[in-house]
Write an enzyme that holds these catalytic residues in place. Structure first.
Site, short mmCIF file in Angstrom:
data_model
loop_
_atom_site.label_atom_id
_atom_site.label_comp_id
_atom_site.label_asym_id
_atom_site.label_seq_id
_atom_site.Cartn_x
_atom_site.Cartn_y
_atom_site.Cartn_z
N ASP A 30 0.87 -1.18 0.00
CA ASP A 30 0.00 0.00 0.00
C ASP A 30 0.91 1.23 0.00
O ASP A 30 2.05 1.16 0.45
CB ASP A 30 -0.90 -0.01 1.24
N GLU A 151 -15.16 -9.23 -5.86
CA GLU A 151 -15.35 -9.71 -4.49
C GLU A 151 -16.80 -9.50 -4.07
O GLU A 151 -17.45 -8.56 -4.51
CB GLU A 151 -14.37 -9.01 -3.54
N PHE A 152 -17.27 -10.41 -3.21
CA PHE A 152 -18.64 -10.29 -2.69
C PHE A 152 -18.62 -10.28 -1.17
O PHE A 152 -19.52 -10.78 -0.51
CB PHE A 152 -19.49 -11.46 -3.23
N ALA A 252 -36.78 -4.56 6.35
CA ALA A 252 -37.12 -3.14 6.14
C ALA A 252 -36.38 -2.27 7.15
O ALA A 252 -36.07 -2.71 8.26
CB ALA A 252 -38.63 -2.94 6.29
N CYS A 260 -20.37 0.48 -0.43
CA CYS A 260 -20.58 -0.31 -1.65
C CYS A 260 -21.89 -0.01 -2.36
O CYS A 260 -21.90 0.47 -3.49
CB CYS A 260 -20.49 -1.79 -1.32
C1 UGA Z 1 -22.30 -5.38 0.18
C2 UGA Z 1 -22.65 -6.76 -0.41
O1 UGA Z 1 -23.56 -7.44 0.48
C3 UGA Z 1 -21.38 -7.61 -0.61
O2 UGA Z 1 -21.74 -8.84 -1.25
C4 UGA Z 1 -20.41 -6.83 -1.50
O3 UGA Z 1 -19.20 -7.54 -1.69
C5 UGA Z 1 -20.08 -5.51 -0.83
O4 UGA Z 1 -21.31 -4.76 -0.66
C6 UGA Z 1 -19.12 -4.77 -1.74
O5 UGA Z 1 -19.52 -4.37 -2.84
O6 UGA Z 1 -17.94 -4.69 -1.43
P1 UGA Z 1 -21.76 -4.48 2.65
O7 UGA Z 1 -21.89 -3.12 2.06
O8 UGA Z 1 -20.59 -4.80 3.50
O9 UGA Z 1 -21.74 -5.60 1.48
O10 UGA Z 1 -23.02 -4.73 3.57
P2 UGA Z 1 -24.41 -5.47 3.50
O11 UGA Z 1 -24.46 -6.48 4.58
O12 UGA Z 1 -24.74 -5.94 2.15
O13 UGA Z 1 -25.39 -4.28 3.92
C7 UGA Z 1 -25.45 -3.08 3.17
C8 UGA Z 1 -26.52 -2.17 3.73
O14 UGA Z 1 -27.81 -2.69 3.48
C9 UGA Z 1 -26.44 -1.94 5.24
O15 UGA Z 1 -26.62 -0.56 5.50
C10 UGA Z 1 -27.61 -2.73 5.80
O16 UGA Z 1 -28.14 -2.16 6.96
C11 UGA Z 1 -28.61 -2.63 4.65
N1 UGA Z 1 -29.58 -3.73 4.61
C12 UGA Z 1 -29.16 -5.00 4.35
C13 UGA Z 1 -30.92 -3.47 4.82
O17 UGA Z 1 -31.33 -2.32 5.05
N2 UGA Z 1 -31.82 -4.50 4.75
C14 UGA Z 1 -31.45 -5.78 4.51
O18 UGA Z 1 -32.32 -6.66 4.44
C15 UGA Z 1 -30.08 -6.03 4.30
#
Ligand code: UGA
Length: 447
Positions: A30, A151-152, A252, A260
């Site tokens: 980095d 990546e996911f 909800a 992301c």
């Molecule tokens: C998300 C994706 O889930 C990953 O697969 C992806 O790799 C990542 O983005 C990325 O592009 O790097 P992340 O942003 O870490 O991951 O978090 P999530 O768990 O997906 O949640 C994202 C947001 O959605 C949070 O603010 C969470 O509170 C909200 N959320 C999630 C809801 O409001 N309702 C839900 O049912 C699920």
């Protein structure tokens, strides 16, 4: 095999630690000297469950090293992962400057054949550009292949996702390159999907856009539930039982945040727009999400009247639990709006206080103690469903607050539990609970 990972941010660090844990020799590079100095000491730059111990273990056993020296990182490397940031430009498109700097640096130091594997989320066509930048600057005797390997990883569950993901996507135009990457990932026993490069690049955006759409969809259903007096939890559960719909991501709330979904949805709208194909569905997803962020303070004003001078506890600052990341978090909108209303704000979070302090400084109060946040508060707004909040005994609201009024943006508690405790409670897409008939009168949002 020598593996180098460019970028020690969230994706780069998890990838480095994950590969080292699999027994690979990994060098992570980095440009930020301070960050690398900390990592060399086993101090992670991000908060992620389980990360610190795996980091220290793999430094100790010699599988993982950190450097700021590109010659040390890239010479002799067989596989180079690019995991640098692709932040948002003012127009919503992805800023590729770090990608291009990495590509130029790799080209300058590469001294043998290598696979260049892009983990960063990049618009369609970027991997071909990376190929052209590097191959145009190295001697003809050195051969490179480019693989798009999106990546996911979810923040807060990144290491789990590295080892137990649903699929690994390998996009490349050369089957030999795909097969080298397949061998690398084989021990993880995760299904591997091989595609062309452009499809792999689009898969990442499509996955995040679809998940964001699911969230905005259920949030719109929640808004309708509030108007008609239905319960979104029941609606979400029942529709989620249909295997074609599926239950994940139907929680909800006050909208998605993080580094992301907000960035990638806007970038995909830009990508489509540049191709003269307006992505209207995704534009609506973004609009709905922005609207959700504003609901808590609207509800707070409805239930509590003018907020000037009222002590308001904002419970949860991180964009989701188990992270200290507050980027695009709903809590930030809530705090800004409460400030405009003149409320006295105390912000609680188990991990997100230091980052939030960087934004709001001394203009609000902070605490990592839930009871201190609630002491004599007129109002509590829940913005993140931390376990510390979800599993708190409900009597702390009645015991500590001036009056127990909760605006719950994450539906942390069951309505029946709330009723038993005599709390006034407005959640998302569920009927309101009023502690007394007197408080019911000013309530306008529910018909
Ligand atoms: C998300 C994706 O889930 C990953 O697969 C992806 O790799 C990542 O983005 C990325 O592009 O790097 P992340 O942003 O870490 O991951 O978090 P999530 O768990 O997906 O949640 C994202 C947001 O959605 C949070 O603010 C969470 O509170 C909200 N959320 C999630 C809801 O409001 N309702 C839900 O049912 C699920």
């Amino acid at each position: 095999m020598k593996i180098t990972v460019a970028g020690a941010g969230y994706v780069g660090l998890i990838t480095s630690i994950g590969l080292a844990e699999m027994g690979q020799q990994v060098t992570c590079i980095d440009v930020q000297e301070e960050k690398i100095a900390d990592l060399q000491q086993g101090k992670p730059s991000i908060y992620e469950p389980g990360l610190e111990s795996l980091l220290q273990k793999n430094i100790r056993n010699g599988n993982l090293t950190f450097t700021v020296n590109p010659s040390q990182a890239y010479s002799g490397a067989d596989i180079i992962f690019i995991a640098v940031g692709t932040p948002e430009l003012p127009d919503g498109s992805a800023d590729l400057k770090y990608i291009f700097v990495a590509a130029h640096t790799i080209a300058h130091h590469l001294n043998q054949d290598a696979l260049i594997c892009t983990k960063s989320t990049v618009p369609v066509g970027t991997n071909h550009l990376i190929h052209d930048i590097i191959s145009g600057r190295i001697p003809p005797s050195i051969k490179i292949d480019v693989v798009s390997n999106p990546e996911f990883l979810r923040e807060g569950a990144g290491l789990f996702d590295f080892f137990h993901g649903d699929r690994i996507v390998l996009g490349t135009d050369n089957p030999e390159a795909a097969s080298i990457m397949e061998q690398l990932y084989l021990p993880l026993k995760i299904p591997i999907i091989k595609t062309d490069i452009k499809s792999a690049e689009l898969i990442k955006y499509a996955a995040n856009a679809f998940l964001a759409a699911k969230i905005s969809f259920i949030n719109e259903i929640a808004n309708i539930c509030e108007k008609v007096g239905a319960n979104v939890d029941e609606v979400a559960y029942a529709i989620g039982q249909d295997k074609r719909i599926g239950s994940p991501f139907l929680q909800a709330g006050i909208g998605y945040g993080g580094s992301c979904f907000p960035k990638d949805t806007k970038a995909l709208v830009q990508i489509a727009g540049n191709l003269e194909h307006p992505f209207e569905l995704l534009e609506a997803v973004i609009k709905v999400n922005n609207r959700q962020h504003h609901l808590p303070v609207l509800k707070a004003k409805e239930i509590a009247g003018p907020l000037r001078g009222k002590k308001t506890a904002v419970l949860g600052l991180a964009f989701k639990p188990d992270t200290d990341d507050i980027r695009e978090a709903a809590s930030l909108t809530i705090i800004r709006e409460l400030q405009l209303e003149g409320a006295r704000i105390i912000a609680y979070d188990p991990a997100g206080v230091p980052n939030t302090r960087k934004i709001f400084g001394d203009s609000i109060k902070y605490t990592e103690d839930l009871k201190e946040a609630l002491q004599d508060a007129d109002l509590a707004i829940i913005a993140t469903e931390w376990d510390q909040i979800k599993h708190a005994p409900l009597n702390i609201f009645t015991d500590y607050m001036k009056q127990p009024v909760i605006i719950d943006g994450r539906n942390c508690y069951s309505l029946s539990d709330i009723e038993k405790h005599g709390i006034t409670y407005l959640s998302v897409g569920r009927p309101p609970v009023f502690a007394s008939a007197a408080i019911q009168k000013p309530w306008k949002l529910f018909g």
